[in-house]
Scaffold this active site. Sequence first.
Site, mmCIF file in Angstrom:
data_model
loop_
_atom_site.group_PDB
_atom_site.id
_atom_site.type_symbol
_atom_site.label_atom_id
_atom_site.label_comp_id
_atom_site.label_asym_id
_atom_site.label_seq_id
_atom_site.Cartn_x
_atom_site.Cartn_y
_atom_site.Cartn_z
ATOM 1 N N GLY A 148 0.774 -1.245 0.000
ATOM 2 C CA GLY A 148 0.000 0.000 0.000
ATOM 3 C C GLY A 148 0.797 1.283 0.000
ATOM 4 O O GLY A 148 0.361 2.288 -0.553
ATOM 5 N N ASP A 150 -5.288 1.451 10.613
ATOM 6 C CA ASP A 150 -6.706 1.169 10.849
ATOM 7 C C ASP A 150 -6.841 0.721 12.306
ATOM 8 O O ASP A 150 -6.939 1.557 13.203
ATOM 9 C CB ASP A 150 -7.112 0.099 9.820
ATOM 10 C CG ASP A 150 -8.591 -0.225 9.828
ATOM 11 O OD1 ASP A 150 -9.333 0.408 9.087
ATOM 12 O OD2 ASP A 150 -8.986 -1.139 10.573
ATOM 13 N N ARG A 161 -5.469 0.466 -6.600
ATOM 14 C CA ARG A 161 -4.309 1.226 -6.103
ATOM 15 C C ARG A 161 -3.915 2.354 -7.058
ATOM 16 O O ARG A 161 -3.220 3.285 -6.677
ATOM 17 C CB ARG A 161 -3.101 0.298 -5.923
ATOM 18 C CG ARG A 161 -3.317 -0.841 -4.942
ATOM 19 C CD ARG A 161 -1.987 -1.560 -4.680
ATOM 20 N NE ARG A 161 -2.165 -2.837 -4.002
ATOM 21 C CZ ARG A 161 -2.281 -2.985 -2.688
ATOM 22 N NH1 ARG A 161 -2.248 -1.929 -1.909
ATOM 23 N NH2 ARG A 161 -2.427 -4.181 -2.152
ATOM 24 N N GLU A 205 3.990 4.084 6.075
ATOM 25 C CA GLU A 205 2.817 3.215 5.897
ATOM 26 C C GLU A 205 1.684 3.996 5.240
ATOM 27 O O GLU A 205 1.597 5.213 5.378
ATOM 28 C CB GLU A 205 2.409 2.678 7.281
ATOM 29 C CG GLU A 205 1.151 1.859 7.346
ATOM 30 C CD GLU A 205 1.182 0.550 6.573
ATOM 31 O OE1 GLU A 205 1.555 0.569 5.385
ATOM 32 O OE2 GLU A 205 0.802 -0.486 7.143
ATOM 33 N N ASP A 206 0.831 3.301 4.527
ATOM 34 C CA ASP A 206 -0.277 3.975 3.852
ATOM 35 C C ASP A 206 -1.365 4.381 4.838
ATOM 36 O O ASP A 206 -1.807 5.521 4.861
ATOM 37 C CB ASP A 206 -0.868 3.109 2.727
ATOM 38 C CG ASP A 206 -1.243 1.697 3.168
ATOM 39 O OD1 ASP A 206 -0.993 1.331 4.336
ATOM 40 O OD2 ASP A 206 -1.786 0.944 2.341
ATOM 41 N N LYS A 230 -7.219 6.119 11.000
ATOM 42 C CA LYS A 230 -8.621 6.118 11.431
ATOM 43 C C LYS A 230 -8.598 6.026 12.959
ATOM 44 O O LYS A 230 -8.661 4.934 13.514
ATOM 45 C CB LYS A 230 -9.349 4.902 10.866
ATOM 46 C CG LYS A 230 -9.352 4.788 9.356
ATOM 47 C CD LYS A 230 -10.068 3.513 8.911
ATOM 48 C CE LYS A 230 -9.841 3.201 7.458
ATOM 49 N NZ LYS A 230 -10.361 1.876 7.067
ATOM 50 N N ASP A 244 -5.988 -0.464 -1.724
ATOM 51 C CA ASP A 244 -6.743 -1.377 -2.578
ATOM 52 C C ASP A 244 -8.007 -1.890 -1.908
ATOM 53 O O ASP A 244 -8.137 -1.877 -0.681
ATOM 54 C CB ASP A 244 -5.879 -2.594 -2.911
ATOM 55 C CG ASP A 244 -5.644 -3.468 -1.677
ATOM 56 O OD1 ASP A 244 -5.107 -2.948 -0.682
ATOM 57 O OD2 ASP A 244 -6.032 -4.658 -1.702
ATOM 58 N N PHE A 287 -14.082 2.782 4.679
ATOM 59 C CA PHE A 287 -13.175 1.998 3.849
ATOM 60 C C PHE A 287 -12.889 2.767 2.563
ATOM 61 O O PHE A 287 -13.813 3.175 1.859
ATOM 62 C CB PHE A 287 -13.748 0.617 3.526
ATOM 63 C CG PHE A 287 -12.722 -0.257 2.860
ATOM 64 C CD1 PHE A 287 -11.776 -0.940 3.613
ATOM 65 C CD2 PHE A 287 -12.678 -0.354 1.478
ATOM 66 C CE1 PHE A 287 -10.798 -1.707 3.002
ATOM 67 C CE2 PHE A 287 -11.695 -1.134 0.858
ATOM 68 C CZ PHE A 287 -10.765 -1.815 1.619
HETATM 69 P P1 IMP Z 1 -4.342 -2.347 10.658
HETATM 70 O O1 IMP Z 1 -3.361 -3.422 10.976
HETATM 71 O O2 IMP Z 1 -5.731 -2.687 11.098
HETATM 72 O O3 IMP Z 1 -3.916 -0.998 11.171
HETATM 73 O O4 IMP Z 1 -4.449 -2.282 9.102
HETATM 74 C C1 IMP Z 1 -3.483 -1.661 8.349
HETATM 75 C C2 IMP Z 1 -3.509 -2.157 6.925
HETATM 76 O O5 IMP Z 1 -4.823 -2.486 6.497
HETATM 77 C C3 IMP Z 1 -3.031 -1.064 6.006
HETATM 78 O O6 IMP Z 1 -1.647 -1.179 5.792
HETATM 79 C C4 IMP Z 1 -3.822 -1.311 4.753
HETATM 80 O O7 IMP Z 1 -3.120 -2.178 3.912
HETATM 81 C C5 IMP Z 1 -5.071 -1.970 5.217
HETATM 82 N N1 IMP Z 1 -6.228 -1.045 5.307
HETATM 83 C C6 IMP Z 1 -6.758 -0.506 6.424
HETATM 84 N N2 IMP Z 1 -7.791 0.298 6.166
HETATM 85 C C7 IMP Z 1 -7.932 0.274 4.818
HETATM 86 C C8 IMP Z 1 -8.836 0.954 3.914
HETATM 87 O O8 IMP Z 1 -9.734 1.739 4.288
HETATM 88 N N3 IMP Z 1 -8.654 0.673 2.592
HETATM 89 C C9 IMP Z 1 -7.693 -0.155 2.131
HETATM 90 N N4 IMP Z 1 -6.812 -0.791 2.935
HETATM 91 C C10 IMP Z 1 -6.938 -0.566 4.271
HETATM 92 MG MG MG Z 2 -0.613 -1.576 4.122
#
Ligand code: IMP
Ligand code: MG
Length: 177
Positions: free
Chosen positions: A46, A104, A166, A100-101, A132, A160, A153
């Site tokens: 990402g 979440d 992407r 990082e992108d 978020k 993606d 989302f």
């Molecule tokens: P986390 O581990 O829950 O913080 O998730 C992080 C990863 O989930 C990011 O690096 C993204 O690849 C993916 N992700 C989280 N939210 C989204 C979204 O809204 N759209 C697309 N990918 C997401």
């Molecule tokens: Mg990611």
Amino acid sequence: MITIKDKQFVPYIHHEQIAERIATLADKLNADYKGKNPILIAILNGAFIFAADLVRHLTFDHEIQFVKYSSYDGMDTTGDVKELIGLSIDIKDRDVIVVEDIIDTGTTMYNILPKLKEKGVKSVEIAVLLMKPGKLQVPLDVKYCAMEIPNEFIVGYGLDYDGVGRNYKSIYVVKED
Ligand code: IMP
Ligand code: MG
């Protein structure tokens, strides 16, 4: 409106606004890392577009490495972080910036940070395009964040939906039906 697989998405953050926020974030990094030589560790897939745009604003010497973990499946975080591509250089005694992108639940970052710290880094900070805050489930100290968004989302600008989307220059949000 765009359609990806079974979902429709509507415009959310225009690419010009993304570019402005990244320039502002880069200013902070340029001030904090002046005279240092950090290693940026960008998380695939990402972060590839964010990292490419971010580094072109940076005025301090730095190296960049790409790593890959697997944790996200469709629209849900599984909570399990597997290393798919690891680091190929020594980061001992180095300043590290993880790029990082999006954060979440924070699970991915929360699992990656100790792996980097145990390699004896001098410092480690997170630079993320999007957060978020309402979904964060773990304690994370995010020093550099370009934008905060609600629990939506999104796709585009490197992000993606099930592997697709992407390539969009701007960011789109899922349209709930
Ligand atoms: P986390 O581990 O829950 O913080 O998730 C992080 C990863 O989930 C990011 O690096 C993204 O690849 C993916 N992700 C989280 N939210 C989204 C979204 O809204 N759209 C697309 N990918 C997401
Ligand atoms: Mg990611």
